[in-house]
Design an enzyme around this catalytic site. Structure first.
Site, PDB file in Angstrom:
ATOM      1  N   ASP A 101       0.863  -1.171   0.000  1.00  0.00           N
ATOM      2  CA  ASP A 101       0.000   0.000   0.000  1.00  0.00           C
ATOM      3  C   ASP A 101       0.906   1.231   0.000  1.00  0.00           C
ATOM      4  O   ASP A 101       2.067   1.166   0.426  1.00  0.00           O
ATOM      5  CB  ASP A 101      -0.870  -0.025   1.264  1.00  0.00           C
ATOM      6  CG  ASP A 101      -1.580   1.285   1.498  1.00  0.00           C
ATOM      7  OD1 ASP A 101      -2.395   1.673   0.642  1.00  0.00           O
ATOM      8  OD2 ASP A 101      -1.303   1.931   2.524  1.00  0.00           O
ATOM      9  N   ALA A 102       0.382   2.358  -0.464  1.00  0.00           N
ATOM     10  CA  ALA A 102       1.206   3.566  -0.554  1.00  0.00           C
ATOM     11  C   ALA A 102       1.019   4.513   0.635  1.00  0.00           C
ATOM     12  O   ALA A 102       1.961   4.791   1.388  1.00  0.00           O
ATOM     13  CB  ALA A 102       0.922   4.303  -1.862  1.00  0.00           C
TER      14      ALA A 102
ATOM     15  N   ARG B  65      -7.393  12.948   6.953  1.00  0.00           N
ATOM     16  CA  ARG B  65      -7.178  11.550   6.597  1.00  0.00           C
ATOM     17  C   ARG B  65      -8.449  10.712   6.808  1.00  0.00           C
ATOM     18  O   ARG B  65      -8.809   9.898   5.964  1.00  0.00           O
ATOM     19  CB  ARG B  65      -6.019  10.983   7.434  1.00  0.00           C
ATOM     20  CG  ARG B  65      -5.767   9.501   7.259  1.00  0.00           C
ATOM     21  CD  ARG B  65      -5.403   9.142   5.839  1.00  0.00           C
ATOM     22  NE  ARG B  65      -4.940   7.761   5.741  1.00  0.00           N
ATOM     23  CZ  ARG B  65      -4.740   7.109   4.595  1.00  0.00           C
ATOM     24  NH1 ARG B  65      -4.973   7.722   3.439  1.00  0.00           N
ATOM     25  NH2 ARG B  65      -4.318   5.862   4.600  1.00  0.00           N
TER      26      ARG B  65
END
Length: 221
Positions: free
Chosen positions: A9-10, A40
């Site tokens: 995942d990034a 977020r």
């Protein structure tokens, strides 16, 4: 079986999602940390909600919309600061443990990939800024599907791209919900629990939990 395909995942795993606000802390003001946290949370909420509705907007657009909500929740920010924050999100800082981990895995001829909610443009910009471009055999974006994680078809992008079975994929994410989705699909996930969060989704457990990517090359996975 030992895996030689590692898929990352990034956001939150390779790149510090709070580094954008950290760079603009003085301009954002005393609520900087709370704005960053809410930014977020809303960003992720929008991905899940829009996927369930079938009303896709890409990750860049949702990132901007989430910032607008977070900033408005604490009195707003000026247009220059907004622009600077969105630009900073395109070039988030990579965690210090990322490059050594990738180097160690590449040294044993492992294949490396990214599977991310981010748009191709966002991912390419972040990789270039962190000097990580060229490190991965594939950078896979949900844009190809117009749906976000944890839709099973997102994880299927990996098996289709590399011609492997799910159990041949070691998937790494700092997001526990992403680990659950990957496990349900059949990957062998490693949870990079950077902030020592309690466990959840206990019926869909990772094969390993680590605090840092520095721990990954030494694991028998």
């Amino acid at each position: 079986m030992p895996s030689e395909l590692f898929v990352f995942d990034a956001y939150g795993t390779l790149f510090d999602v709070h580094s954008a606000v950290a760079r603009q802390r003085a301009a954002v003001g005393p609520n900087a940390d709370r704005i960053s946290d809410l930014w977020r949370r809303k960003q992720l909420e929008y991905t899940w909600t829009r996927t369930m509705m079938g009303a896709y907007r890409d990750f860049r657009q949702l990132t901007a919309e989430a910032l607008d909500f977070a900033a408005a929740s604490f009195g707003g920010i000026d247009t220059e600061t907004r622009a600077n924050l969105l630009a900073a999100y395109e070039t988030l800082a990579a965690y210090a443990d990322v490059k050594p981990c990738l180097d160690a895995l590449r040294a044993r001829s492992a294949r490396l990939a990214i599977l991310s909610n981010g748009t191709p443009g966002m991912l390419n910009a972040a990789l270039a800024a962190a000097r990580l471009d060229g490190q991965f055999h594939a950078v896979l974006s949900v844009d190809d599907l117009a749906a976000f994680k944890t839709v099973p078809a997102v994880y299927e992008l990996v098996t289709e791209r590399f011609g492997v079975r799910p159990e041949q994929v070691c998937f790494l994410s700092s997001n526990r919900w992403d680990i659950a989705g990957a496990k349900k699909f059949g990957f062998r996930p490693i949870w990079v629990n950077r902030s020592n969060q309690p466990d959840e989704y206990t019926d869909l457990k990772p094969i390993r939990t680590v605090r840092s990517l520095a721990d990954v090359p030494g694991l028998d996975v």
